[in-house]
Design a protein around this motif. Structure first.
Motif, PDB file in Angstrom:
ATOM      1  N   VAL A 243    -109.137  62.686 160.123  1.00  0.00           N
ATOM      2  CA  VAL A 243    -109.622  61.320 159.991  1.00  0.00           C
ATOM      3  C   VAL A 243    -109.980  61.013 158.538  1.00  0.00           C
ATOM      4  CG1 VAL A 243    -111.518  59.744 160.577  1.00  0.00           C
ATOM      5  CG2 VAL A 243    -110.402  61.079 162.379  1.00  0.00           C
ATOM      6  N   ALA A 244    -110.697  61.936 157.887  1.00  0.00           N
ATOM      7  CA  ALA A 244    -111.087  61.727 156.497  1.00  0.00           C
ATOM      8  C   ALA A 244    -109.867  61.620 155.590  1.00  0.00           C
ATOM      9  CB  ALA A 244    -111.993  62.868 156.031  1.00  0.00           C
ATOM     10  N   MET A 245    -108.889  62.493 155.785  1.00  0.00           N
ATOM     11  CA  MET A 245    -107.683  62.457 154.972  1.00  0.00           C
ATOM     12  C   MET A 245    -106.942  61.137 155.169  1.00  0.00           C
ATOM     13  SD  MET A 245    -104.168  64.643 155.246  1.00  0.00           S
ATOM     14  CE  MET A 245    -103.794  63.674 156.714  1.00  0.00           C
ATOM     15  N   GLN A 276    -117.683  64.115 167.681  1.00  0.00           N
ATOM     16  CA  GLN A 276    -119.076  64.497 167.949  1.00  0.00           C
ATOM     17  C   GLN A 276    -119.213  66.002 168.113  1.00  0.00           C
ATOM     18  OE1 GLN A 276    -120.065  62.098 171.352  1.00  0.00           O
ATOM     19  NE2 GLN A 276    -120.262  60.202 170.155  1.00  0.00           N
ATOM     20  N   ARG A 277    -118.228  66.635 168.739  1.00  0.00           N
ATOM     21  CA  ARG A 277    -118.252  68.095 168.893  1.00  0.00           C
ATOM     22  C   ARG A 277    -118.239  68.789 167.543  1.00  0.00           C
ATOM     23  NH1 ARG A 277    -113.706  69.042 173.644  1.00  0.00           N
ATOM     24  NH2 ARG A 277    -114.889  68.102 175.384  1.00  0.00           N
ATOM     25  N   GLU A 278    -117.629  68.150 166.566  1.00  0.00           N
ATOM     26  CA  GLU A 278    -117.561  68.715 165.222  1.00  0.00           C
ATOM     27  C   GLU A 278    -118.759  68.290 164.371  1.00  0.00           C
ATOM     28  OE1 GLU A 278    -113.764  67.581 163.681  1.00  0.00           O
ATOM     29  OE2 GLU A 278    -112.650  68.530 165.312  1.00  0.00           O
ATOM     30  N   GLY A 279    -119.742  67.640 165.012  1.00  0.00           N
ATOM     31  CA  GLY A 279    -120.944  67.237 164.299  1.00  0.00           C
ATOM     32  C   GLY A 279    -120.762  66.028 163.417  1.00  0.00           C
ATOM     33  N   SER A 280    -119.822  65.150 163.783  1.00  0.00           N
ATOM     34  CA  SER A 280    -119.538  63.991 162.950  1.00  0.00           C
ATOM     35  C   SER A 280    -119.291  62.772 163.826  1.00  0.00           C
ATOM     36  CB  SER A 280    -118.318  64.275 162.069  1.00  0.00           C
ATOM     37  OG  SER A 280    -118.135  63.237 161.126  1.00  0.00           O
ATOM     38  N   SER A 281    -118.917  61.670 163.197  1.00  0.00           N
ATOM     39  CA  SER A 281    -118.553  60.437 163.900  1.00  0.00           C
ATOM     40  C   SER A 281    -117.624  59.645 163.006  1.00  0.00           C
ATOM     41  CB  SER A 281    -119.796  59.600 164.227  1.00  0.00           C
ATOM     42  OG  SER A 281    -120.360  59.071 163.035  1.00  0.00           O
ATOM     43  N   PHE A 282    -116.885  58.730 163.606  1.00  0.00           N
ATOM     44  CA  PHE A 282    -115.960  57.923 162.815  1.00  0.00           C
ATOM     45  C   PHE A 282    -116.722  57.090 161.789  1.00  0.00           C
ATOM     46  CE2 PHE A 282    -113.561  54.027 162.005  1.00  0.00           C
ATOM     47  CZ  PHE A 282    -112.362  54.563 161.575  1.00  0.00           C
ATOM     48  N   ARG A 283    -117.854  56.540 162.196  1.00  0.00           N
ATOM     49  CA  ARG A 283    -118.638  55.708 161.295  1.00  0.00           C
ATOM     50  C   ARG A 283    -119.126  56.503 160.088  1.00  0.00           C
ATOM     51  NH1 ARG A 283    -123.908  52.042 163.077  1.00  0.00           N
ATOM     52  NH2 ARG A 283    -124.289  51.116 161.016  1.00  0.00           N
ATOM     53  N   GLU A 284    -119.606  57.734 160.330  1.00  0.00           N
ATOM     54  CA  GLU A 284    -120.100  58.566 159.234  1.00  0.00           C
ATOM     55  C   GLU A 284    -118.971  58.930 158.286  1.00  0.00           C
ATOM     56  OE1 GLU A 284    -120.723  61.822 156.780  1.00  0.00           O
ATOM     57  OE2 GLU A 284    -119.514  62.080 158.603  1.00  0.00           O
ATOM     58  N   ILE A 285    -117.817  59.330 158.831  1.00  0.00           N
ATOM     59  CA  ILE A 285    -116.684  59.723 157.988  1.00  0.00           C
ATOM     60  C   ILE A 285    -116.188  58.533 157.184  1.00  0.00           C
ATOM     61  CG2 ILE A 285    -114.311  60.578 157.995  1.00  0.00           C
ATOM     62  CD1 ILE A 285    -115.024  62.071 160.593  1.00  0.00           C
ATOM     63  N   GLY A 287    -117.810  55.871 156.284  1.00  0.00           N
ATOM     64  CA  GLY A 287    -118.778  55.535 155.247  1.00  0.00           C
ATOM     65  C   GLY A 287    -118.707  56.481 154.067  1.00  0.00           C
ATOM     66  N   ARG A 288    -118.543  57.771 154.366  1.00  0.00           N
ATOM     67  CA  ARG A 288    -118.475  58.771 153.288  1.00  0.00           C
ATOM     68  C   ARG A 288    -117.223  58.578 152.438  1.00  0.00           C
ATOM     69  NH1 ARG A 288    -115.962  63.523 154.008  1.00  0.00           N
ATOM     70  NH2 ARG A 288    -116.372  63.503 156.256  1.00  0.00           N
ATOM     71  N   VAL A 289    -116.071  58.397 153.087  1.00  0.00           N
ATOM     72  CA  VAL A 289    -114.816  58.213 152.355  1.00  0.00           C
ATOM     73  C   VAL A 289    -114.863  56.914 151.548  1.00  0.00           C
ATOM     74  CG1 VAL A 289    -112.335  57.814 152.597  1.00  0.00           C
ATOM     75  CG2 VAL A 289    -113.449  59.596 153.950  1.00  0.00           C
ATOM     76  N   GLN A 290    -115.392  55.875 152.148  1.00  0.00           N
ATOM     77  CA  GLN A 290    -115.509  54.590 151.468  1.00  0.00           C
ATOM     78  C   GLN A 290    -116.359  54.722 150.202  1.00  0.00           C
ATOM     79  OE1 GLN A 290    -117.792  51.343 153.416  1.00  0.00           O
ATOM     80  NE2 GLN A 290    -115.806  50.290 153.523  1.00  0.00           N
ATOM     81  N   HIS A 291    -117.453  55.487 150.308  1.00  0.00           N
ATOM     82  CA  HIS A 291    -118.324  55.696 149.147  1.00  0.00           C
ATOM     83  C   HIS A 291    -117.612  56.517 148.072  1.00  0.00           C
ATOM     84  CE1 HIS A 291    -122.026  56.112 146.900  1.00  0.00           C
ATOM     85  NE2 HIS A 291    -121.835  57.417 146.836  1.00  0.00           N
ATOM     86  N   GLU A 292    -116.866  57.550 148.473  1.00  0.00           N
ATOM     87  CA  GLU A 292    -116.133  58.364 147.506  1.00  0.00           C
ATOM     88  C   GLU A 292    -115.111  57.520 146.756  1.00  0.00           C
ATOM     89  OE1 GLU A 292    -114.481  61.397 149.928  1.00  0.00           O
ATOM     90  OE2 GLU A 292    -116.348  62.543 150.112  1.00  0.00           O
ATOM     91  N   LEU A 293    -114.398  56.648 147.493  1.00  0.00           N
ATOM     92  CA  LEU A 293    -113.413  55.781 146.844  1.00  0.00           C
ATOM     93  C   LEU A 293    -114.097  54.788 145.900  1.00  0.00           C
ATOM     94  CD1 LEU A 293    -111.062  55.043 149.888  1.00  0.00           C
ATOM     95  CD2 LEU A 293    -110.546  56.477 147.906  1.00  0.00           C
ATOM     96  N   ALA A 294    -115.260  54.285 146.321  1.00  0.00           N
ATOM     97  CA  ALA A 294    -116.007  53.359 145.462  1.00  0.00           C
ATOM     98  C   ALA A 294    -116.406  54.043 144.159  1.00  0.00           C
ATOM     99  CB  ALA A 294    -117.243  52.852 146.202  1.00  0.00           C
ATOM    100  N   CYS A 295    -116.893  55.275 144.251  1.00  0.00           N
ATOM    101  CA  CYS A 295    -117.302  56.018 143.055  1.00  0.00           C
ATOM    102  C   CYS A 295    -116.116  56.240 142.120  1.00  0.00           C
ATOM    103  CB  CYS A 295    -117.927  57.355 143.450  1.00  0.00           C
ATOM    104  SG  CYS A 295    -119.540  57.219 144.252  1.00  0.00           S
ATOM    105  N   GLU A 296    -114.971  56.589 142.695  1.00  0.00           N
ATOM    106  CA  GLU A 296    -113.783  56.829 141.876  1.00  0.00           C
ATOM    107  C   GLU A 296    -113.349  55.553 141.155  1.00  0.00           C
ATOM    108  OE1 GLU A 296    -110.765  58.473 144.330  1.00  0.00           O
ATOM    109  OE2 GLU A 296    -111.907  60.282 144.833  1.00  0.00           O
ATOM    110  N   ARG A 297    -113.371  54.430 141.868  1.00  0.00           N
ATOM    111  CA  ARG A 297    -112.909  53.178 141.275  1.00  0.00           C
ATOM    112  C   ARG A 297    -113.906  52.632 140.253  1.00  0.00           C
ATOM    113  NH1 ARG A 297    -110.165  50.625 146.845  1.00  0.00           N
ATOM    114  NH2 ARG A 297    -108.802  52.429 147.135  1.00  0.00           N
ATOM    115  N   LEU A 298    -115.188  52.845 140.503  1.00  0.00           N
ATOM    116  CA  LEU A 298    -116.188  52.441 139.522  1.00  0.00           C
ATOM    117  C   LEU A 298    -116.047  53.270 138.251  1.00  0.00           C
ATOM    118  CD1 LEU A 298    -119.267  52.046 141.887  1.00  0.00           C
ATOM    119  CD2 LEU A 298    -118.231  50.216 140.523  1.00  0.00           C
ATOM    120  N   ALA A 299    -115.809  54.566 138.410  1.00  0.00           N
ATOM    121  CA  ALA A 299    -115.664  55.452 137.254  1.00  0.00           C
ATOM    122  C   ALA A 299    -114.408  55.133 136.461  1.00  0.00           C
ATOM    123  CB  ALA A 299    -115.648  56.909 137.708  1.00  0.00           C
ATOM    124  N   ALA A 300    -113.351  54.711 137.162  1.00  0.00           N
ATOM    125  CA  ALA A 300    -112.092  54.398 136.468  1.00  0.00           C
ATOM    126  C   ALA A 300    -112.249  53.188 135.556  1.00  0.00           C
ATOM    127  CB  ALA A 300    -110.989  54.155 137.491  1.00  0.00           C
TER     128      ALA A 300
END
Length: 347
Positions: A243-245, A276-285, A287-300
């Motif tokens: 999902v993250a990829m 959930q079995r893997e200790g995660s959720s679609f919303r959490e993943i 949000g995390r990926v969205q934040h990582e992309l935001a950081c990359e684009r802000l840094a660029a």
């Protein structure tokens, strides 16, 4: 839960030695586990960990100036390279039968990808998608290799070197895109797949193409052998990695949980339960990926904060700023200034 480290056939990656020989790059030390003789790697059913393949692709990027290694490796693969699956394909009555055979047992060819076959009147489409998370570099390498191998397989099975085909990649256009222009009767497009993967499309009905080595008894033997091997194949998937990829590859505002579940032939509830079995959720993943992309684009520094907010699917900059502040502890503008000052201070 630890990430599943799949075992994949070593035979495909050994073909890279032929491509890299003229560049004086030896891949043996990259493929072999410490203490494992090279002869063991050359055995017909030898396997290597996919994590080692990831390192192989990364190291080759550093050691070789070439960017087309996946493209070249795929062109070297033949039906016989697929071992028992290739034997089953050759024993099938028609080219369509061969395609149906490899679709059923593609996990034996490349366990980290899946293959789907779509038939629509007089057209045939092969779709290849990753089923585990991997780096973008590794994904691009494998999609090109799989696409080139599929083109060669189809031409070998039909006996028609001028068979027209179309390729649709999810990955951006590679530096060596001119290599594709060298291939006759091929149309290609990059960056058009919503989900990570590659489609190979033909305006042909392959039921009317007979396989010249068709043999019912050999096909039965191949099926029995493949079924036995499938029983020992890894059945677990790390859904959160996939999902993250996928979210990272698609990037701008999607896909949704519903679209992802449909891709995996699962209900949204089932996919959520696996996460959930893997200790995660679609919303959490997401949000995390969205934040990582935001950081990359802000840094660029090539897009404004407003442009980044809209590119990531936010309806307005206030929502983006609030979400970013919750994760980073500062506003997007402050983050950009902080990253920029660090870059300017670097020697």
């Amino acid at each position: 839960m630890a990430k599943i480290d799949y075992l994949v056939p070593a035979r495909y990656y050994l073909r890279l030695a032929e491509v890299l020989a003229r560049d004086h790059v030896d891949i043996a030390d990259l493929l072999i586990q410490p203490g494992t003789p090279l002869s063991a790697l050359k055995a017909a059913d030898a396997t290597i960990r996919f994590s080692r393949v990831e390192r192989l692709v990364q190291q080759l990027h550093l050691r070789s100036p070439r960017t087309d290694l996946g493209f070249e490796m795929g062109r070297l693969l033949t039906l016989s390279t697929h071992s028992i699956v290739g034997f089953g394909m050759l024993s099938s009555p028609t080219v369509l039968g061969a395609l149906q055979f490899i679709t059923r047992y593609f996990r034996l060819v490349m366990p980290t990808f899946r293959m789907r076959l779509r038939l629509d009147g007089g057209s045939t489409e092969l779709l290849f998608e990753p089923v585990v998370g991997m780096s973008h570099m590794c994904l691009a390498f494998h999609l090109e290799a799989i696409a080139m191998a599929a083109l060669r397989d189809m031409k070998d099975m039909t006996g028609d070197p001028s068979l027209p085909a179309k390729l649709y990649f999810s990955i951006p256009e590679p530096p060596h895109v001119k290599r594709y222009a060298e291939l006759e009767h091929l149309q290609y497009r990059f960056g058009v797949q919503r989900q990570p993967g590659v489609r190979v499309s033909y305006a042909q009905d392959f039921e009317r193409f007979p396989m010249h080595m068709a043999d019912a008894n050999s096909l039965k033997v191949a099926e029995e052998r493949c079924n036995a091997l499938v029983q020992h194949a890894a059945r677990e998937r790390r859904f959160s990695d996939w999902v993250a990829m996928t979210l990272r590859e698609v990037g701008d505002g999607g896909p949704s949980l519903q679209e992802m579940a449909r891709t995996l032939n699962l209900s949204m509830r089932t996919l959520n339960r696996y996460l959930q079995r893997e200790g995660s959720s679609f919303r959490e993943i997401a949000g995390r990926v969205q934040h990582e992309l935001a950081c990359e684009r802000l840094a660029a520094g090539t897009l404004s904060v407003t442009e980044i907010a809209y590119s990531l699917g936010f309806s307005d900059i206030a929502n983006f700023t609030r979400a970013f502040r919750q994760r980073a502890g500062c506003s997007p503008s402050s983050y950009r200034l902080r990253v920029g000052s660090r870059r300017d201070a670097a020697p």
